[in-house]
Write a protein that holds these residues in place. Structure first.
Motif, PDB file in Angstrom:
ATOM      1  N   GLN A   1      44.792   7.035   7.699  1.00 35.13           N
ATOM      2  CA  GLN A   1      44.973   6.701   9.112  1.00 35.13           C
ATOM      3  C   GLN A   1      46.455   6.493   9.420  1.00 35.13           C
ATOM      4  O   GLN A   1      47.124   5.663   8.803  1.00 35.13           O
TER       5      GLN A   1
ATOM      6  N   LEU B   1      49.540   6.860  16.411  1.00 34.20           N
ATOM      7  CA  LEU B   1      50.615   7.170  17.352  1.00 34.20           C
ATOM      8  C   LEU B   1      50.590   6.101  18.428  1.00 34.20           C
ATOM      9  O   LEU B   1      49.605   5.988  19.169  1.00 34.20           O
TER      10      LEU B   1
ATOM     11  N   GLY C   1      38.542  11.564  16.551  1.00 34.84           N
ATOM     12  CA  GLY C   1      39.285  10.492  15.885  1.00 34.84           C
ATOM     13  C   GLY C   1      40.236   9.738  16.807  1.00 34.84           C
ATOM     14  O   GLY C   1      41.439   9.753  16.595  1.00 34.84           O
TER      15      GLY C   1
ATOM     16  N   GLU D   1      34.428   8.861  16.886  1.00 36.04           N
ATOM     17  CA  GLU D   1      35.212   8.062  15.922  1.00 36.04           C
ATOM     18  C   GLU D   1      34.291   7.600  14.793  1.00 36.04           C
ATOM     19  O   GLU D   1      33.219   7.053  15.030  1.00 36.04           O
TER      20      GLU D   1
ATOM     21  N   ASP E   1      30.554  11.123  12.839  1.00 32.16           N
ATOM     22  CA  ASP E   1      31.448  11.968  12.038  1.00 32.16           C
ATOM     23  C   ASP E   1      31.573  13.332  12.730  1.00 32.16           C
ATOM     24  O   ASP E   1      30.564  14.003  12.957  1.00 32.16           O
ATOM     25  N   ILE E   2      32.790  13.737  13.031  1.00 33.83           N
ATOM     26  CA  ILE E   2      32.993  14.996  13.756  1.00 33.83           C
ATOM     27  C   ILE E   2      32.520  16.202  12.939  1.00 33.83           C
ATOM     28  O   ILE E   2      32.173  17.241  13.497  1.00 33.83           O
TER      29      ILE E   2
ATOM     30  N   ASN F   1      44.135  14.054  16.865  1.00 29.15           N
ATOM     31  CA  ASN F   1      45.083  13.772  15.793  1.00 29.15           C
ATOM     32  C   ASN F   1      44.245  13.206  14.663  1.00 29.15           C
ATOM     33  O   ASN F   1      43.919  12.026  14.634  1.00 29.15           O
TER      34      ASN F   1
HETATM   35  N1  SAM Z   1      44.063   9.443  17.302  1.00 34.97           N
HETATM   36  C1  SAM Z   1      44.637   8.211  16.798  1.00 34.97           C
HETATM   37  C2  SAM Z   1      46.135   8.223  16.971  1.00 34.97           C
HETATM   38  O1  SAM Z   1      46.680   9.313  17.207  1.00 34.97           O
HETATM   39  O2  SAM Z   1      46.747   7.162  16.855  1.00 34.97           O
HETATM   40  C3  SAM Z   1      44.242   7.962  15.345  1.00 34.97           C
HETATM   41  C4  SAM Z   1      44.754   8.969  14.383  1.00 34.97           C
HETATM   42  S1  SAM Z   1      44.295   8.728  12.707  1.00 34.97           S
HETATM   43  C5  SAM Z   1      45.352   9.910  11.910  1.00 34.97           C
HETATM   44  C6  SAM Z   1      42.760   9.587  12.546  1.00 34.97           C
HETATM   45  C7  SAM Z   1      41.536   8.944  13.180  1.00 34.97           C
HETATM   46  O3  SAM Z   1      40.424   9.802  12.913  1.00 34.97           O
HETATM   47  C8  SAM Z   1      41.168   7.589  12.631  1.00 34.97           C
HETATM   48  O4  SAM Z   1      40.827   6.738  13.692  1.00 34.97           O
HETATM   49  C9  SAM Z   1      39.970   7.861  11.729  1.00 34.97           C
HETATM   50  O5  SAM Z   1      39.098   6.758  11.607  1.00 34.97           O
HETATM   51  C10 SAM Z   1      39.318   9.004  12.482  1.00 34.97           C
HETATM   52  N2  SAM Z   1      38.488   9.885  11.634  1.00 34.97           N
HETATM   53  C11 SAM Z   1      38.707  10.249  10.345  1.00 34.97           C
HETATM   54  N3  SAM Z   1      37.773  11.088   9.909  1.00 34.97           N
HETATM   55  C12 SAM Z   1      36.911  11.270  10.944  1.00 34.97           C
HETATM   56  C13 SAM Z   1      35.726  12.033  11.104  1.00 34.97           C
HETATM   57  N4  SAM Z   1      35.239  12.784  10.108  1.00 34.97           N
HETATM   58  N5  SAM Z   1      35.085  11.981  12.298  1.00 34.97           N
HETATM   59  C14 SAM Z   1      35.585  11.233  13.306  1.00 34.97           C
HETATM   60  N6  SAM Z   1      36.707  10.484  13.213  1.00 34.97           N
HETATM   61  C15 SAM Z   1      37.358  10.499  12.047  1.00 34.97           C
END
Ligand code: SAM
Length: 341
Positions: A35, A38, A63, A85, A111-112, A141
């Protein structure tokens, strides 16, 4: 209404900043889940601008985490934002955001990789494949470990017009590790040209938007990040089934530095390898001594058409996997001949 008044209509009411939200809900970034947040809304606004005009749009954000990008999507005027998310810790903060934008933010805790996006939006937003893209965007992201398998899955859905592409030529704006972003957009002859470049570019117009330095994220990742925009093509540049193209391209690029016929050879059983490789290269009219990175998409299309032609006459060829043949050979050499079913 003037332009500034119109914009003001989309402004969110006062909310804790994304940084305050992180403190409020104790949202420490989980290193294991890669994680990286931004927090700079100017930067998240810039990412969102790459998607195009979001006024009244339907958007799926993958996410959302603490919701920086989410705020920018809402501020850009999206009418219906569905966020997916995986991490439950972010849901309360997202609910706060949803209350600030009544009726515009739907939250899915899931889960996406398994979420059925074909059921997430109203059918009446659909456009035919030949029309302009629907007013539906995917923005995200994501952790790098998810964004690469996800884009491969979505490329397959694109080829089959399923999932998010049931609605038409849905556009995607996603972040990748900079090296992966470079591979996705690499042109013929460039050092980064790879299997991913061909698979993405035969199906989409792929645009590299800009690079975000690692230091813009909290915590800072080891690498920089590239923002990439994808628009599915009306007419894919290769008109063969996705599985066939994927197999051909995987085989060709397994020997990146060798002549391309070396990869083509591996599509065929050893006993007929020389004969069928020669036939494929001749039928496609491709110079066998080109390197995989030097092949243009029309040349790969010609190879795919020639290979498909052979498979149509001998369907068993399509199921042939070089590595399986190699495994059998090793087994029989070591005296462990495989037993029948
Ligand atoms: N979008 C936010 C930002 O830009 O600050 C968070 C970015 S962080 C790199 C990635 C996000 O994707 C996290 O909140 C994480 O929990 C979520 N995530 C990770 N794998 C995922 C999945 N398979 N399905 C949905 N969300 C997921």
């Amino acid at each position: 209404m003037g332009a500034s008044a119109k914009l003001a209509a989309f402004r969110l009411p006062p909310l804790p900043t994304v940084g305050e939200l992180i403190k409020l809900y104790n949202l420490r970034a989980e290193k294991q889940l890669s994680q990286n947040f931004l927090l700079d809304l100017k930067l998240t606004d810039k990412i969102v601008r790459q998607a195009g005009n979001l006024k009244d749009a339907h958007v799926c954000e993958v996410g959302p985490g603490p919701g920086g990008l989410t705020r920018s999507i809402l501020t850009a005027g999206a009418a219906d934002l569905l966020v997916v998310e995986k991490d439950a810790r972010f849901i309360p903060g997202l609910k706060l955001l949803s209350e600030a934008a009544p009726g515009r933010l739907r939250i899915v805790h899931g889960d996406i990789l398994t979420y059925r996006m074909d059921r997430g939006f109203p059918v009446n937003i659909s456009k035919t494949w030949e029309e302009d893209p629907p007013n539906l965007h995917i923005i995200g992201n994501l952790p790098f470990s998810v964004s690469t398998p996800l884009i491969i899955k979505w490329l397959e859905s694109m080829a089959n017009r399923t999932g998010p592409f049931k609605y038409g030529r849905t556009r995607l704006t996603l972040t990748f590790q900079k090296e992966v972003a470079e591979r996705l957009t690499a042109s013929t002859g460039s050092r980064q040209r790879s299997r991913l470049s061909v698979m993405a570019q035969y199906l989409c117009k792929v645009q590299s938007c800009f690079t975000i330095p690692g230091r813009a994220f909290v915590p800072k990742p080891e690498v920089d990040v590239g923002v990439v925009h994808f628009t599915p093509l009306v007419q894919p540049q290769i008109q063969q089934p996705f599985g066939l193209v994927e197999k051909l391209v995987r085989n060709i690029f397994q020997f990146r530095r060798k002549h391309c016929y070396r990869g083509v050879e591996k599509l065929f059983p050893e006993a007929r390898r020389a004969e069928l490789t020669k036939e494929t290269m001749q039928k496609a009219d491709v110079d066998p001594t080109l390197r995989p990175t030097e092949l243009t998409i029309p040349q790969i299309r010609a190879l795919a058409d020639a290979y498909a032609h052979l498979c149509a006459h001998e369907p068993d060829l399509l199921g042939f996997e070089f590595r399986e043949e190699l495994g059998m050979k090793h087994q029989s050499r070591s005296g462990n001949a495989p037993t029948g079913p």
